[in-house]
Scaffold this motif. Structure first.
Motif, PDB file in Angstrom:
ATOM      1  N   UNK A   6     -26.697  62.054  82.449  1.00 57.36           N
ATOM      2  CA  UNK A   6     -28.379  61.677  81.994  1.00 57.36           C
ATOM      3  C   UNK A   6     -28.935  62.835  81.246  1.00 57.36           C
ATOM      4  N   UNK A   7     -28.699  63.945  81.444  1.00 58.20           N
ATOM      5  CA  UNK A   7     -29.452  65.224  80.710  1.00 58.20           C
ATOM      6  C   UNK A   7     -29.295  65.035  79.547  1.00 58.20           C
ATOM      7  N   UNK A   8     -28.041  64.731  79.141  1.00 60.34           N
ATOM      8  CA  UNK A   8     -27.521  64.917  77.372  1.00 60.34           C
ATOM      9  C   UNK A   8     -27.860  63.507  76.722  1.00 60.34           C
ATOM     10  N   UNK A   9     -28.517  62.671  77.466  1.00 56.79           N
ATOM     11  CA  UNK A   9     -28.896  61.404  76.849  1.00 56.79           C
ATOM     12  C   UNK A   9     -30.174  61.653  75.711  1.00 56.79           C
ATOM     13  N   UNK A  10     -30.309  60.656  74.851  1.00 63.23           N
ATOM     14  CA  UNK A  10     -31.508  61.115  74.012  1.00 63.23           C
ATOM     15  C   UNK A  10     -32.795  60.415  74.741  1.00 63.23           C
ATOM     16  N   UNK A  11     -34.037  60.662  74.505  1.00 66.54           N
ATOM     17  CA  UNK A  11     -35.185  60.168  74.926  1.00 66.54           C
ATOM     18  C   UNK A  11     -34.989  58.308  75.096  1.00 66.54           C
ATOM     19  N   UNK A  12     -34.602  57.798  74.072  1.00 64.44           N
ATOM     20  CA  UNK A  12     -34.562  56.302  74.222  1.00 64.44           C
ATOM     21  C   UNK A  12     -33.519  55.835  75.262  1.00 64.44           C
ATOM     22  N   UNK A  13     -32.405  56.722  75.217  1.00 64.35           N
ATOM     23  CA  UNK A  13     -31.430  56.348  76.287  1.00 64.35           C
ATOM     24  C   UNK A  13     -31.812  56.535  77.793  1.00 64.35           C
ATOM     25  N   UNK A  14     -32.448  57.632  78.036  1.00 64.42           N
ATOM     26  CA  UNK A  14     -32.926  58.169  79.298  1.00 64.42           C
ATOM     27  C   UNK A  14     -34.033  56.840  79.685  1.00 64.42           C
ATOM     28  N   UNK A  15     -34.890  56.479  78.782  1.00 59.25           N
ATOM     29  CA  UNK A  15     -35.826  55.506  79.154  1.00 59.25           C
ATOM     30  C   UNK A  15     -35.121  54.236  79.361  1.00 59.25           C
ATOM     31  N   UNK A  16     -34.268  53.859  78.774  1.00 60.44           N
ATOM     32  CA  UNK A  16     -33.442  52.535  79.113  1.00 60.44           C
ATOM     33  C   UNK A  16     -32.744  52.659  80.320  1.00 60.44           C
ATOM     34  N   UNK A  17     -32.204  53.832  80.666  1.00 56.04           N
ATOM     35  CA  UNK A  17     -31.329  53.961  81.829  1.00 56.04           C
ATOM     36  C   UNK A  17     -32.362  54.002  83.077  1.00 56.04           C
ATOM     37  N   UNK A  18     -33.268  54.678  82.900  1.00 47.82           N
ATOM     38  CA  UNK A  18     -34.264  54.825  84.071  1.00 47.82           C
ATOM     39  C   UNK A  18     -34.789  53.265  84.418  1.00 47.82           C
ATOM     40  N   UNK A  19     -35.400  52.507  83.396  1.00 45.77           N
ATOM     41  CA  UNK A  19     -35.920  51.252  83.610  1.00 45.77           C
ATOM     42  C   UNK A  19     -34.780  50.273  83.923  1.00 45.77           C
ATOM     43  N   UNK A  20     -33.963  50.375  83.479  1.00 44.54           N
ATOM     44  CA  UNK A  20     -32.489  49.447  83.991  1.00 44.54           C
ATOM     45  C   UNK A  20     -31.797  49.841  85.451  1.00 44.54           C
ATOM     46  N   UNK A  21     -31.803  50.797  85.619  1.00 44.03           N
ATOM     47  CA  UNK A  21     -30.787  51.440  86.655  1.00 44.03           C
ATOM     48  C   UNK A  21     -31.735  52.164  88.021  1.00 44.03           C
ATOM     49  N   UNK A  22     -32.866  52.578  87.559  1.00 43.91           N
ATOM     50  CA  UNK A  22     -33.697  53.257  88.455  1.00 43.91           C
ATOM     51  C   UNK A  22     -34.547  52.437  89.527  1.00 43.91           C
ATOM     52  N   UNK A  23     -34.696  53.067  90.533  1.00 43.06           N
ATOM     53  CA  UNK A  23     -35.785  52.519  91.485  1.00 43.06           C
ATOM     54  C   UNK A  23     -36.782  53.410  91.451  1.00 43.06           C
ATOM     55  N   UNK A  24     -37.923  52.990  91.416  1.00 46.05           N
ATOM     56  CA  UNK A  24     -39.396  53.657  91.405  1.00 46.05           C
ATOM     57  C   UNK A  24     -39.542  53.950  92.861  1.00 46.05           C
ATOM     58  N   UNK A  25     -40.057  55.327  93.104  1.00 45.46           N
ATOM     59  CA  UNK A  25     -40.239  55.656  94.647  1.00 45.46           C
ATOM     60  C   UNK A  25     -41.595  55.878  94.757  1.00 45.46           C
ATOM     61  N   UNK A  26     -42.299  56.636  93.815  1.00 46.32           N
ATOM     62  CA  UNK A  26     -43.450  57.225  93.717  1.00 46.32           C
ATOM     63  C   UNK A  26     -44.296  57.491  92.834  1.00 46.32           C
ATOM     64  N   UNK A  27     -45.717  57.745  92.660  1.00 44.64           N
ATOM     65  CA  UNK A  27     -46.357  57.806  91.479  1.00 44.64           C
ATOM     66  C   UNK A  27     -47.419  58.861  92.090  1.00 44.64           C
ATOM     67  N   UNK A  28     -47.425  59.947  91.263  1.00 45.20           N
ATOM     68  CA  UNK A  28     -48.538  60.827  91.331  1.00 45.20           C
ATOM     69  C   UNK A  28     -49.540  60.999  90.149  1.00 45.20           C
ATOM     70  N   UNK A  29     -50.899  60.927  90.454  1.00 43.96           N
ATOM     71  CA  UNK A  29     -51.861  60.954  89.374  1.00 43.96           C
ATOM     72  C   UNK A  29     -52.719  62.142  89.165  1.00 43.96           C
ATOM     73  N   UNK A  30     -52.892  62.456  88.072  1.00 39.76           N
ATOM     74  CA  UNK A  30     -53.747  63.552  87.744  1.00 39.76           C
ATOM     75  C   UNK A  30     -54.530  63.331  86.658  1.00 39.76           C
ATOM     76  N   UNK A  31     -55.580  63.993  86.389  1.00 34.58           N
ATOM     77  CA  UNK A  31     -56.514  63.830  85.270  1.00 34.58           C
ATOM     78  C   UNK A  31     -55.818  63.397  84.034  1.00 34.58           C
ATOM     79  N   UNK A  32     -54.888  64.435  83.571  1.00 28.81           N
ATOM     80  CA  UNK A  32     -54.389  64.055  82.343  1.00 28.81           C
ATOM     81  C   UNK A  32     -52.992  63.839  82.204  1.00 28.81           C
ATOM     82  N   UNK A  33     -52.425  63.421  83.595  1.00 27.47           N
ATOM     83  CA  UNK A  33     -51.116  63.186  83.538  1.00 27.47           C
ATOM     84  C   UNK A  33     -50.953  62.264  84.861  1.00 27.47           C
TER      85      UNK A  33
END
Length: 84
Positions: A6-33
């Motif tokens: 996963x670490x060796x993937x390009x940014x586009x490949x990382x996005x695709x992998x996370x969105x297709x195979x990942x399960x969202x667990x949590x979200x943290x919100x800050x002012x700028x991030x």
């Protein structure tokens, strides 16, 4: 896919992998991030996004569950247990 692969993937490949195979667990919100936590098969991925433009700034992958401490209050454990 292993963490090292996963670490060796390009940014586009990382996005695709996370969105297709990942399960969202949590979200943290800050002012700028906003940081999303996903679980993949044997590791976790944080996606750091700009709070205003929603642009992905960084992917951070890790396998050590101790790094989940920042999310423990955000992960709905009760809901996960009762849905099985």
């Amino acid at each position: 896919m292993k963490l090292s692969e996963f670490i060796a993937l390009t940014e586009d490949q990382k996005r695709s992998t996370v969105l297709s195979k990942g399960v969202v667990l949590a979200k943290r919100s800050f002012t700028e991030q906003v940081i999303f936590l996903f679980q993949l098969s044997e590791y976790y991925v944080e996606i750091f996004c700009c709070g205003t433009s929603k642009e992905v700034l960084e992917y951070r992958a890790f396998g050590d569950t101790r790094e989940l401490a920042l999310y423990l209050d955000e992960i709905p454990i009760h809901d996960l247990i009762n849905n099985t």
